[in-house]
Structures are given as C-alpha cells and as structure tokens.
Design a protein around this motif. Structure first.
Motif, mmCIF file in Angstrom:
data_model
loop_
_atom_site.group_PDB
_atom_site.id
_atom_site.type_symbol
_atom_site.label_atom_id
_atom_site.label_comp_id
_atom_site.label_asym_id
_atom_site.label_seq_id
_atom_site.Cartn_x
_atom_site.Cartn_y
_atom_site.Cartn_z
ATOM 1 N N UNK A 187 0.816 -1.212 0.000
ATOM 2 C CA UNK A 187 0.000 0.000 0.000
ATOM 3 C C UNK A 187 0.847 1.259 0.000
ATOM 4 N N UNK A 188 0.174 2.377 -0.128
ATOM 5 C CA UNK A 188 0.867 3.662 -0.158
ATOM 6 C C UNK A 188 1.301 4.064 1.239
ATOM 7 N N UNK A 189 2.535 4.452 1.342
ATOM 8 C CA UNK A 189 3.033 4.896 2.636
ATOM 9 C C UNK A 189 2.546 6.316 2.904
ATOM 10 N N UNK A 190 2.300 6.655 4.156
ATOM 11 C CA UNK A 190 1.878 8.019 4.457
ATOM 12 C C UNK A 190 3.011 9.001 4.185
ATOM 13 N N UNK A 191 2.646 10.138 3.652
ATOM 14 C CA UNK A 191 3.644 11.164 3.382
ATOM 15 C C UNK A 191 4.158 11.711 4.707
ATOM 16 N N UNK A 192 5.480 11.762 4.831
ATOM 17 C CA UNK A 192 6.073 12.256 6.068
ATOM 18 C C UNK A 192 5.823 13.760 6.206
ATOM 19 N N UNK A 193 5.630 14.234 7.425
ATOM 20 C CA UNK A 193 5.318 15.652 7.619
ATOM 21 C C UNK A 193 6.462 16.565 7.211
ATOM 22 N N UNK A 218 11.475 20.751 5.034
ATOM 23 C CA UNK A 218 12.081 19.482 4.681
ATOM 24 C C UNK A 218 11.376 18.829 3.510
ATOM 25 N N UNK A 219 12.086 17.908 2.858
ATOM 26 C CA UNK A 219 11.522 17.224 1.708
ATOM 27 C C UNK A 219 10.492 16.177 2.128
ATOM 28 N N UNK A 220 9.638 15.810 1.176
ATOM 29 C CA UNK A 220 8.680 14.729 1.383
ATOM 30 C C UNK A 220 9.426 13.407 1.232
#
Length: 233
Positions: A187-193, A218-220
């Motif tokens: 599945x799709x991983x949650x985008x990091x804050x 910061x980068x995604x």
C-alpha cells in the motif's frame, strides 16, 4: 438423466476437493523489496495572517490593514505569483474593520491563502511585508505534482529489489530463481510531515532576530515495500 447429472456434479466436486487438498510441493522463497526517495514539494498552500499595528506604540499612527494587504499583493505580483493563487481564506475578515469604529484601539486582521511552487518565492514575498504586520503564517497543505508517477516508479523499483534479493539468496545455495508466484503491495506509505518554522512573531521579536524569520522546509519522504514469492527451480 437427473441421476447422471448428479453423478457428474459429485465427480467435479470430488475432483475439486482432492485438488484443493493436494499440497503445493514447489520450493519457494519469500522476500520483500523496498524503494524510497525524497522530493521537494512543488505545490504548497500557505496561510498568511496580517494584522494592523501602531507605529512605535503610538495609537494615532496606525498601519492600516489595506496597506499591509497592498504590500502582500505587490510582493506576490513581483514574485510572479498568479493573481488567482492569492485569495482571502476567511470571509469574516472583511468585516472586522468595523471594529475600529467602535473601539479606536481595535486592530483589524485578515487571513489569506497563498499557493506557491517555490519556497524561495515565499521567502521573497514574506520579506517584502513589514514583519510587524505579519501575525502568523503556516503551511495549510502541500503536495508534489508528479506524485502518482513517482509512486509507480518506486513500486517498480521495490519489485526489482525483491527479485534481486531473491536471486542472490537462491544462487548462494546453487539454485535458480523461477517465476514469481505472488506479489503483495503493502500500500501507499503516508507522506512524512514537512517541518516549517512559523513566521508568527511580534515586532520586538523581529527586531531581536535582526529581520525576517528563516524558513525551514524538509523534503517529502516516500517509502514503498513489496512482498513477493518466487519459485525455486
């Protein structure tokens, strides 16, 4: 005829049951592959709140909200931001100027929503506005314009990584990797804050800092794992 049909149906059920109970004797290897990357968001929605203030504590020298608003629109235009990418985010803020008629010390404020694709432009815009008139700013949301394509590429890389891992593990035992029998997407991983340093600062804080606040973005980070099962020949 009915007896013949029933016999045929029973035969099919029996064969299906026997087939289902037959153990899979194929040799297998189960491995997982992971691929990850970081990208800089290129779609960023920023909330900006402007508030009137009195110059040098003198309640007769008010910097009006319209002055601050003109600074914001001029800065956005200079940075090449399309007009439709800067909007009022709080309609109630249009009516709050009426408070000045009831209370001379009332300081009106308005909230805006700015869409940018380059953080340098955001920094440029904020630095063009009197810092004493900036009540607060903050990231509302963010995204990457090629997110779906990036997800596809990462999942393919994760699958390739799983195959490579299975190949060298099987080869270490003098075996040969066969066809893939099963692929399971995690599945799709949650985008990091994204970390963001708020521009909310009082006039005295701005003076102490020696100017505008620094932007810390910061980068995604995206990470995908694929679980696989390969046959060992």
């Amino acid at each position: 005829m009915k007896q013949l049909f029933a016999a045929a149906l029973l035969s099919l059920v029996t064969l299906g049951t026997i087939k289902a109970q037959t153990p899979d004797l194929r040799r297998k290897i189960s491995v997982s592959g992971t691929a990850e990357t970081e990208v800089t968001p290129d779609i960023i929605y920023v909330s900006i709140s402007l508030k009137e203030y009195f110059e040098n504590g003198n309640n007769k020298k008010r910097v009006d909200i319209s002055t601050l608003e003109n600074q914001l629109y001029a800065a956005a235009q200079k940075a090449g931001i399309a007009k439709e990418n800067l909007t009022i985010s709080n309609l109630n803020s249009w009516t709050n100027t009426s408070g000045k008629k009831k209370n001379p010390d009332f300081l009106a404020s308005r909230q805006y929503l700015l869409k940018v694709s380059d953080l340098n432009k955001l920094d440029q815009i904020i630095s063009s506005i009197d810092s004493r008139g900036i009540q607060s700013t903050g990231i509302q949301s963010y995204d990457y314009s090629k997110m779906e394509q990036l997800k596809k590429e990462l999942k393919i890389k994760a699958l390739q990584a799983a195959k490579e891992k299975a190949s060298y593990m099987v080869a270490a035992l003098d075996g040969k990797l066969g066809d893939v029998l099963e692929i399971q997407d995690s599945g799709d991983s949650p985008v990091q804050p994204v970390l963001y340093r708020n521009y909310a600062m009082k006039a005295e804080a701005a003076d102490t800092a020696g100017g505008d606040a620094d932007l810390d973005f910061k980068k995604i980070k995206l990470s995908f794992t694929v679980n696989t099962v390969f046959e060992i020949k």
